[in-house]
Design a protein around this motif. Sequence first.
Motif, PDB file in Angstrom:
ATOM      1  N   ALA A  44       0.843  -1.208   0.000  1.00  0.00           N
ATOM      2  CA  ALA A  44       0.000   0.000   0.000  1.00  0.00           C
ATOM      3  C   ALA A  44       0.873   1.251   0.000  1.00  0.00           C
ATOM      4  N   GLY A  46       1.111   3.763  -1.983  1.00  0.00           N
ATOM      5  CA  GLY A  46       0.447   5.037  -2.265  1.00  0.00           C
ATOM      6  C   GLY A  46       1.274   5.953  -3.159  1.00  0.00           C
ATOM      7  N   SER A  67      -4.315   1.107  -6.050  1.00  0.00           N
ATOM      8  CA  SER A  67      -4.809   2.274  -6.786  1.00  0.00           C
ATOM      9  C   SER A  67      -3.815   2.752  -7.854  1.00  0.00           C
ATOM     10  N   ALA A  90      -1.116  -4.034  -7.173  1.00  0.00           N
ATOM     11  CA  ALA A  90      -1.526  -5.307  -6.562  1.00  0.00           C
ATOM     12  C   ALA A  90      -2.177  -5.005  -5.233  1.00  0.00           C
ATOM     13  N   PRO A 107       3.083   1.514   7.062  1.00  0.00           N
ATOM     14  CA  PRO A 107       2.778   2.676   7.900  1.00  0.00           C
ATOM     15  C   PRO A 107       1.360   3.189   7.640  1.00  0.00           C
ATOM     16  N   ALA A 108       1.030   4.281   8.288  1.00  0.00           N
ATOM     17  CA  ALA A 108      -0.199   5.058   8.034  1.00  0.00           C
ATOM     18  C   ALA A 108      -1.482   4.266   8.271  1.00  0.00           C
ATOM     19  N   LEU A 113      -7.244  -0.877   6.358  1.00  0.00           N
ATOM     20  CA  LEU A 113      -8.124  -0.732   5.194  1.00  0.00           C
ATOM     21  C   LEU A 113      -8.682  -2.088   4.763  1.00  0.00           C
ATOM     22  N   LEU A 114      -8.060  -3.161   5.221  1.00  0.00           N
ATOM     23  CA  LEU A 114      -8.642  -4.496   5.007  1.00  0.00           C
ATOM     24  C   LEU A 114      -9.762  -4.619   6.019  1.00  0.00           C
TER      25      LEU A 114
END
Length: 251
Positions: A44, A46, A67, A90, A107-108, A113-114
């Motif tokens: 993730a 980002g 994304s 992925a 991190p973050a 989010l899962l």
Amino acid sequence: MNNRYGKLASLVYHLDKPVGRSFGDVEYYLERLQGTDGPILEPAVGTGRFLIPLLQAGLDVRGFDLSVEMLDYCQRELEHRALTASVQQAGFTDYVLDHPVQAIVVPAGSFQLLDSFEQGMVALHRFHASLCSGGRLLLDVDPVHSIVNSRPGLRTWSAPSDGLITLNATALSTDFGAQVYREMHRYELWEQGVLLETQLEQFSLRWWGIQELRMALEQAGFVDVVVSGAYQYGKAPHSDDDSISFEARKP
Ligand SMILES: C[S@@+](CC[C@H](N)C(=O)[O-])C[C@H]1O[C@@H](n2cnc3c(N)ncnc32)[C@H](O)[C@@H]1O
């Protein structure tokens, strides 16, 4: 689909948290990863907010993200600095690696989010399988209080070329059984008072109890789990801490 981070959400993320912006996490993980002599994975990844400072510190980091829009920012920011890193599209539960890595850092609060326990467990097992023996998983989560007491509302940002972006967040539900909080995010892009674009995204976070996540890590095969509050390694989390970090080792 939840947590899409589409065009306007990515722009907002990039404006609000540009590359290098730290919540205390950049310094903390740089210190924790010091001396790592093999590849590191950032799931993730980002826009590269966190990846790029790690690369600049000489670490060998790669990443993936679901994304395409977030990854586009990441590629641009890498090119802008003449840096290279493998960043692929992925998801947490289906990414593929060529070689095992020495460390995985999330991190973050992205792990949250899962938004189901089962998906979280799949990701933890996958992280375990992706590490070399002796490799470490480092991840942080937002504390329960900051999720369930969240106060969504209207926020605005100036956008490039005289525009304005608004994000109107509305609470949808808090499922105390599944430990999932949901919001609706309505993004709007305005120019001179004219609405150019709007996007709707459902945003959800699953919160984990501290001991629940510790046991989940152990069930996935990790050992030596250290839980730290407020980015101070080894400091037991306090009820006011804004972040809780987990570090665990694959035997
Ligand atoms: C809060 S941002 C964090 C970005 C970056 N790691 C950072 O620290 O700035 C969360 C990221 O998770 C990504 N994401 C959401 N669900 C995902 C999933 N199932 N698999 C992989 N990435 C996902 C989003 O696209 C977004 O880029």
